[in-house]
Design an enzyme around this catalytic site. Structure first.
Site, short mmCIF file in Angstrom:
data_model
loop_
_atom_site.label_atom_id
_atom_site.label_comp_id
_atom_site.label_asym_id
_atom_site.label_seq_id
_atom_site.Cartn_x
_atom_site.Cartn_y
_atom_site.Cartn_z
N THR A 25 47.74 55.05 -33.58
CA THR A 25 48.69 55.92 -32.87
C THR A 25 48.92 55.36 -31.48
O THR A 25 47.98 55.23 -30.70
CB THR A 25 48.13 57.35 -32.82
N TYR A 178 43.39 65.88 -40.37
CA TYR A 178 44.80 66.29 -40.49
C TYR A 178 44.99 67.04 -41.81
O TYR A 178 44.01 67.35 -42.50
CB TYR A 178 45.71 65.08 -40.31
C1 PHB Z 1 44.75 59.40 -36.63
O1 PHB Z 1 45.95 59.43 -36.87
O2 PHB Z 1 43.94 59.43 -37.55
C2 PHB Z 1 44.31 59.34 -35.24
C3 PHB Z 1 45.24 59.33 -34.24
C4 PHB Z 1 44.83 59.24 -32.91
C5 PHB Z 1 43.49 59.18 -32.60
C6 PHB Z 1 42.56 59.19 -33.62
C7 PHB Z 1 42.97 59.26 -34.94
O3 PHB Z 1 43.09 59.09 -31.32
#
Ligand code: PHB
Length: 357
Positions: A25, A178
């Site tokens: 990200t 998520y």
């Molecule tokens: C993810 O999309 O899994 C993700 C995104 C940002 C982070 C950590 C994990 O800082």
């Protein structure tokens, strides 16, 4: 020869090496979630990765968990991604898109006021960056069965769009707390219907999404990322090894291109060896991730523990990470303060190896 530099076939894609660029990200899209020319430059710079797994990308509207993250639901977004896949392919690279739904990590201030959704109505204990500064996460609404089906369809549409955008395949984001993970792990999923309770029920949402995505791509061009122990986004499971060993065995029937496993916890709340039981249960291609040095990664491949390794921070700081492994060259140090900041600094301005001497 360094095992990391051996080729590997995943579905219809021939990877020149086993050095995978993890989905990262970076928050450099527009506020409308359209990929930018700067992103094209960033991904093209990293085209020597065996496979780029492009950053978590919104499968459908109004589920943004990060300001300035990209999407794959509008024609402008498809066009922006097409420029990126063309640029990577022109340099001989391969690129998958990671598609996701953030669930309860999506704040109303990032989504036109929309209340987030999840498996159950339990908020993340913590705060999130929004256009109005740090804010506590909002209380999500429990998804109805019909809404679950709509989200499954949303993943299907996103898969069709990713194909139009010229990707080589897609990775389903089942990790890091998520939405899919909010169904898998019982610290969040308290449902009493067919989507909660037993391992089978908690896996149902993921399996329906995989069926939908595989119907578009063919299962061999679909990957899945999981994070059995990661407590990021305030999530935990009561029996992580049991759940994910079961899941790995169930996944055999999907014949996926690969299973991508984050092996540890950002916050060290849970620890343990998840790679060994998953390797035993899962028959397909296994990608390991989190905390591997190039040396450990190459040894793990030689010893048959994994088939490839995904690297995150190394790829942020070293656009030519693969060449640096090849020549055993010094590595640039990542600057964590620019991971999510706007603009080219800390994004496209990390130096390439100096080959003049
Ligand atoms: C993810 O999309 O899994 C993700 C995104 C940002 C982070 C950590 C994990 O800082």
């Amino acid at each position: 020869m360094n095992a990391l530099l051996q080729p590997l076939s995943i579905g219809d894609t021939l990877l020149q090496n086993r050095v995978i660029m993890a989905p990262l990200t970076r928050c450099r899209a527009t506020a409308d979630h359209v990929p930018t020319p700067l992103m094209t430059q960033y991904y093209a710079q990293r085209a020597s990765a065996g496979l780029i797994i492009a950053e978590a990308t919104m499968a459908m509207e109004n589920n943004s968990a990060f300001w300035m993250e990209p999407g794959i639901y509008s024609p402008a977004q498809i066009k922006g991604w097409k420029e990126i896949t063309d640029a990577v392919h022109a340099k001989g690279g391969k690129i998958y898109l990671q598609i996701w739904h953030g669930g309860r990590a999506c704040h109303p201030l990032l989504n036109d006021g929309a209340q987030p959704v999840s498996s159950s109505a339990i908020a993340i204990d913590g705060e999130v960056h929004t256009p109005q500064g740090m804010q506590p996460y909002a209380l999500p609404r429990e998804l109805t069965i019909q809404e679950i089906q709509e989200i499954v369809q949303g993943f299907k549409t996103a898969s069709i769009n990713a194909k139009e955008a010229g990707f080589d395949g897609v990775e389903v984001h089942g990790a890091n707390g998520y939405l899919i993970d909010q169904f898998l792990r019982d610290g969040v999923n308290k449902r009493t219907d067919q989507y909660g309770g037993s391992f089978e029920n908690r896996g149902r949402f993921l399996f329906e999404i995989l069926d939908a995505v595989c119907s578009v791509w063919g299962s061999k061009n679909v990957g899945l990322r999981i994070s059995p122990l990661n407590s990021y986004n305030d999530i935990i499971d009561s029996k992580p090894i049991g759940l994910y060993t079961w899941l790995a065995a169930e996944l055999n029937r999907f014949n996926l291109g690969y299973l991508h496993v984050m092996r540890s916890d950002f916050f060290s709340k849970q620890s343990g060896d998840v790679m060994t039981p998953i390797r035993e249960a899962y028959q397909g291609t296994l990608i390991g991730n989190m905390g591997y040095s190039p040396e450990e990664a190459s040894k793990a491949i030689e010893e048959g523990k994994v088939d490839a390794v995904a690297f995150g921070a190394y790829f942020i700081a070293n656009p030519d990470f693969v060449e640096r492994i090849q020549y055993d060259a010094r590595l640039n140090t990542p600057d964590t303060t620019t991971f999510y900041s706007p603009g080219s600094h800390g994004y496209t301005d990390y130096p390439f190896m100096d080959v003049s001497n």
